[in-house]
Design an enzyme around this catalytic site. Structure first.
Site, mmCIF file in Angstrom:
data_model
loop_
_atom_site.group_PDB
_atom_site.id
_atom_site.type_symbol
_atom_site.label_atom_id
_atom_site.label_comp_id
_atom_site.label_asym_id
_atom_site.label_seq_id
_atom_site.Cartn_x
_atom_site.Cartn_y
_atom_site.Cartn_z
ATOM 1 N N ALA A 146 62.483 4.656 -29.110
ATOM 2 C CA ALA A 146 61.147 4.606 -29.734
ATOM 3 C C ALA A 146 60.794 5.997 -30.259
ATOM 4 O O ALA A 146 60.199 6.802 -29.559
ATOM 5 C CB ALA A 146 60.099 4.120 -28.732
ATOM 6 N N GLY A 147 61.243 6.262 -31.480
ATOM 7 C CA GLY A 147 60.925 7.527 -32.137
ATOM 8 C C GLY A 147 59.807 7.285 -33.122
ATOM 9 O O GLY A 147 58.624 7.380 -32.787
ATOM 10 N N ILE A 173 61.658 16.178 -26.014
ATOM 11 C CA ILE A 173 60.361 16.725 -25.607
ATOM 12 C C ILE A 173 60.388 18.254 -25.683
ATOM 13 O O ILE A 173 61.041 18.928 -24.869
ATOM 14 C CB ILE A 173 59.972 16.230 -24.189
ATOM 15 C CG1 ILE A 173 60.024 14.691 -24.143
ATOM 16 C CG2 ILE A 173 58.585 16.763 -23.804
ATOM 17 C CD1 ILE A 173 59.272 13.962 -25.256
ATOM 18 N N GLN A 357 71.430 30.017 -51.590
ATOM 19 C CA GLN A 357 72.425 30.013 -52.670
ATOM 20 C C GLN A 357 72.445 31.370 -53.389
ATOM 21 O O GLN A 357 73.497 31.868 -53.754
ATOM 22 C CB GLN A 357 72.093 28.878 -53.651
ATOM 23 C CG GLN A 357 73.166 28.604 -54.686
ATOM 24 C CD GLN A 357 74.399 27.918 -54.096
ATOM 25 O OE1 GLN A 357 74.379 27.448 -52.954
ATOM 26 N NE2 GLN A 357 75.477 27.883 -54.858
ATOM 27 N N GLU A 384 57.363 15.081 -35.322
ATOM 28 C CA GLU A 384 55.941 14.747 -35.555
ATOM 29 C C GLU A 384 55.755 13.823 -36.754
ATOM 30 O O GLU A 384 54.839 13.986 -37.555
ATOM 31 C CB GLU A 384 55.093 16.015 -35.674
ATOM 32 C CG GLU A 384 54.966 16.708 -34.323
ATOM 33 C CD GLU A 384 54.104 17.932 -34.338
ATOM 34 O OE1 GLU A 384 53.024 17.876 -34.936
ATOM 35 O OE2 GLU A 384 54.504 18.929 -33.733
ATOM 36 N N SER A 387 59.823 12.264 -42.494
ATOM 37 C CA SER A 387 59.373 12.077 -43.881
ATOM 38 C C SER A 387 59.178 10.595 -44.192
ATOM 39 O O SER A 387 58.226 10.221 -44.880
ATOM 40 C CB SER A 387 60.405 12.662 -44.848
ATOM 41 O OG SER A 387 60.411 14.065 -44.726
HETATM 42 N N1 COS Z 1 44.174 7.536 -36.152
HETATM 43 C C1 COS Z 1 43.540 6.580 -35.418
HETATM 44 N N2 COS Z 1 44.038 5.322 -35.268
HETATM 45 C C2 COS Z 1 45.193 5.034 -35.887
HETATM 46 C C3 COS Z 1 45.896 5.978 -36.657
HETATM 47 C C4 COS Z 1 45.328 7.262 -36.784
HETATM 48 N N3 COS Z 1 45.942 8.203 -37.505
HETATM 49 N N4 COS Z 1 47.020 5.398 -37.149
HETATM 50 C C5 COS Z 1 47.021 4.139 -36.699
HETATM 51 N N5 COS Z 1 45.915 3.919 -35.932
HETATM 52 C C6 COS Z 1 45.522 2.664 -35.273
HETATM 53 C C7 COS Z 1 45.441 1.524 -36.312
HETATM 54 O O1 COS Z 1 44.173 1.501 -36.897
HETATM 55 C C8 COS Z 1 45.722 0.311 -35.449
HETATM 56 O O2 COS Z 1 44.520 0.005 -34.746
HETATM 57 P P1 COS Z 1 44.138 -1.526 -34.375
HETATM 58 O O3 COS Z 1 45.162 -1.972 -33.370
HETATM 59 O O4 COS Z 1 42.785 -1.396 -33.783
HETATM 60 O O5 COS Z 1 44.200 -2.295 -35.653
HETATM 61 C C9 COS Z 1 46.723 0.826 -34.416
HETATM 62 O O6 COS Z 1 46.533 2.253 -34.351
HETATM 63 C C10 COS Z 1 48.148 0.497 -34.778
HETATM 64 O O7 COS Z 1 48.398 1.025 -36.081
HETATM 65 P P2 COS Z 1 49.631 0.571 -37.003
HETATM 66 O O8 COS Z 1 49.660 -0.931 -37.047
HETATM 67 O O9 COS Z 1 49.584 1.320 -38.281
HETATM 68 O O10 COS Z 1 50.858 1.064 -36.103
HETATM 69 P P3 COS Z 1 52.422 0.969 -36.327
HETATM 70 O O11 COS Z 1 53.036 0.543 -35.043
HETATM 71 O O12 COS Z 1 52.745 0.200 -37.560
HETATM 72 O O13 COS Z 1 52.854 2.512 -36.506
HETATM 73 C C11 COS Z 1 53.275 4.606 -37.629
HETATM 74 C C12 COS Z 1 52.437 3.328 -37.539
HETATM 75 C C13 COS Z 1 54.716 4.359 -38.009
HETATM 76 C C14 COS Z 1 52.578 5.431 -38.699
HETATM 77 C C15 COS Z 1 53.196 5.344 -36.271
HETATM 78 O O14 COS Z 1 53.908 4.665 -35.294
HETATM 79 C C16 COS Z 1 53.700 6.772 -36.350
HETATM 80 O O15 COS Z 1 52.991 7.684 -36.742
HETATM 81 N N6 COS Z 1 54.989 7.003 -35.964
HETATM 82 C C17 COS Z 1 55.546 8.332 -35.906
HETATM 83 C C18 COS Z 1 55.321 8.895 -34.561
HETATM 84 C C19 COS Z 1 55.629 10.326 -34.458
HETATM 85 O O16 COS Z 1 55.046 11.138 -35.168
HETATM 86 N N7 COS Z 1 56.531 10.654 -33.556
HETATM 87 C C20 COS Z 1 56.860 11.996 -33.278
HETATM 88 C C21 COS Z 1 56.319 12.327 -31.932
HETATM 89 S S1 COS Z 1 55.959 14.005 -31.683
HETATM 90 S S2 COS Z 1 57.565 14.979 -32.053
#
Ligand code: COS
Length: 400
Positions: A146-147, A173, A357, A384, A387
């Site tokens: 789960a990334g 982490i 380069q 975080e 892209s």
């Molecule tokens: N702020 C507040 N709420 C948010 C939000 C934000 N930026 N982004 C999403 N939400 C909320 C949505 O509104 C939704 O709420 P409801 O359940 O009430 O409708 C809920 O969270 C789920 O959102 P969504 O359906 O968009 O989630 P997904 O599972 O489709 O995931 C992505 C969306 C891919 C954008 C998200 O999982 C993500 O950012 N992944 C990357 C994670 C990351 O950065 N990992 C690195 C970790 S640190 S190195």
């Protein structure tokens, strides 16, 4: 690995012209030159990334810079987390040393969820210590399976004796193994997807937590896999609302994504400065490298890529600060932060590659600044929110 190098004596220090843009105010215009002067004086041996990271945390604390990671009520520099200050800090630190930037950023990211959602007791227990460099912070969200897809996490926190029992593992982490505490996200309602995740504060000494598995990467910094085996947490460890962890994680990332863009920007500006100095000094075919139109065109391209990244980064930080003050919500900011992170990290990779380069063979020689930047920049396009995740966020926003 290579020790922290100071800017080449002939490398122009970064320009401060961007501070005059209307995105910034006097607070920023005052702190930026003080920070730049401070950063240029630091000498850290970065041979051992863990020791160096601890050293940087102490220095950043002594310089008062970690105070920008927490709000004033808990020992911070400003009333609330200020994205524009974070952006200036990360851009400047990354210009001098990507590891200094890393040490700074992780104090912020690791404590950000406590600032946003902690109880007064949690905030008092952790935030002042983070600002003073007495506690090293870490943010534990990613898992082996789960990334990008955060909601697919498997770590679980099940109710137990008025508290929770945490099981599972986290990986990639940052600060893993040197942190004093971790903000850990786990499923509290396994069938509920994103709506079944909660956040917890876990102290490093907590029985049942093993952080000994270090991960070695191309640009060394403290990184580990965490394993939780029936790790028992009191009810007070819950951070923010039960099942509210996904939103809390996203809100925390929202604040720091623009600052990742800023770190990429700092590295790109450093590569540009190195390239300009080199182009003016390097003789070939009876003239300097800078005399070739091909070089001038390349420098022009690098300059435009940097400018585009800078404007998106500053806009994102400014928008976030505006929406935080007005309480106007986050969707516009989320998209702006995604644009900034995507553009700044991708552009920085291109700028650094072009600079390398220009250095020819010396560009790939271990120990050269440009060679280490080439390795340093790569992970910023992944961590975080890769892209591709930023593209997804922007695509979803476009379809709304
Ligand atoms: N702020 C507040 N709420 C948010 C939000 C934000 N930026 N982004 C999403 N939400 C909320 C949505 O509104 C939704 O709420 P409801 O359940 O009430 O409708 C809920 O969270 C789920 O959102 P969504 O359906 O968009 O989630 P997904 O599972 O489709 O995931 C992505 C969306 C891919 C954008 C998200 O999982 C993500 O950012 N992944 C990357 C994670 C990351 O950065 N990992 C690195 C970790 S640190 S190195």
């Amino acid at each position: 690995m290579v020790a922290f190098e100071h800017p080449h004596p002939h490398v122009t220090p970064p320009s401060a012209a961007h501070l005059e843009l209307p995105f910034f105010d006097d607070t920023h215009r005052q702190m930026a030159p003080e920070l730049a002067a401070w950063a240029a004086q630091q000498h850290v041996d970065e041979t051992d990334d863990r020791a160096a990271c601890r050293d940087w945390v102490q220095r950043l604390a002594a310089g008062g810079w970690l105070r920008y990671c927490v709000p004033a009520a808990h020992g911070g520099a400003l009333p609330a987390l200020d994205s524009r200050s974070l952006v200036i800090l990360r851009e400047t630190l990354a210009y001098h040393s990507p590891l200094a930037d890393f040490a700074f950023a992780m104090q912020g990211l690791g404590s950000g969820a406590i600032t946003l959602a902690g109880t007064p007791a949690q905030q008092a227990a952790y935030l002042p210590a983070v600002a003073r460099g007495e506690k090293i912070a870490a943010f534990a969200l990613s898992e082996p399976e789960a990334g990008s897809d955060v909601a697919a996490m498997r770590s679980s926190a099940t109710p137990h004796d008025n508290g929770y029992r945490l099981s599972g593992s986290k990986t990639w982490i940052s600060n893993g193994g040197i942190a004093d505490f971790y903000v850990v996200f786990a499923k509290t309602e396994p069938q509920a997807g994103a709506r079944g995740i909660s956040a917890f504060i876990v102290d490093a000494q907590q029985p049942g937590l093993d952080s000994s598995e270090h991960i070695h990467v191309m640009a060394p910094h403290p990184l580990a896999t965490l394993r939780f085996a029936d790790c028992e947490l009191g009810a007070h460890a819950l951070l923010g609302p039960l099942h509210g962890g996904f939103k809390l994680a996203m809100q925390t990332l929202d604040i720091f994504r623009a600052s990742v863009a800023a770190a990429a920007l700092g590295m790109a500006r450093r590569a540009m400065a190195e390239a300009v100095t080199h182009a003016k000094e390097r003789q070939m075919f009876g003239q300097t490298l800078a005399d070739f139109q091909l070089t001038q065109a390349r420098l022009g391209e690098m300059s435009a890529l940097i400018d585009a990244a800078a404007l998106l980064t500053y806009r994102a930080a400014w928008l976030r600060d505006c929406s935080a003050t007005s309480g106007a919500g986050t969707p516009a900011y989320t998209a702006a932060a995604a644009s900034a992170k995507l553009t700044a990290t991708e552009n920085a990779q291109r700028v650094i590659d072009m600079a390398l380069q220009m250095f020819g063979g010396r560009g790939v020689q271990v120990g050269q600044k440009i060679e280490s930047l080439y390795r340093d920049i790569r992970s910023l396009r992944i961590y975080e929110g890769a892209s591709e995740v930023q593209l997804l966020i922007l695509g979803k926003q476009a379809l709304k």
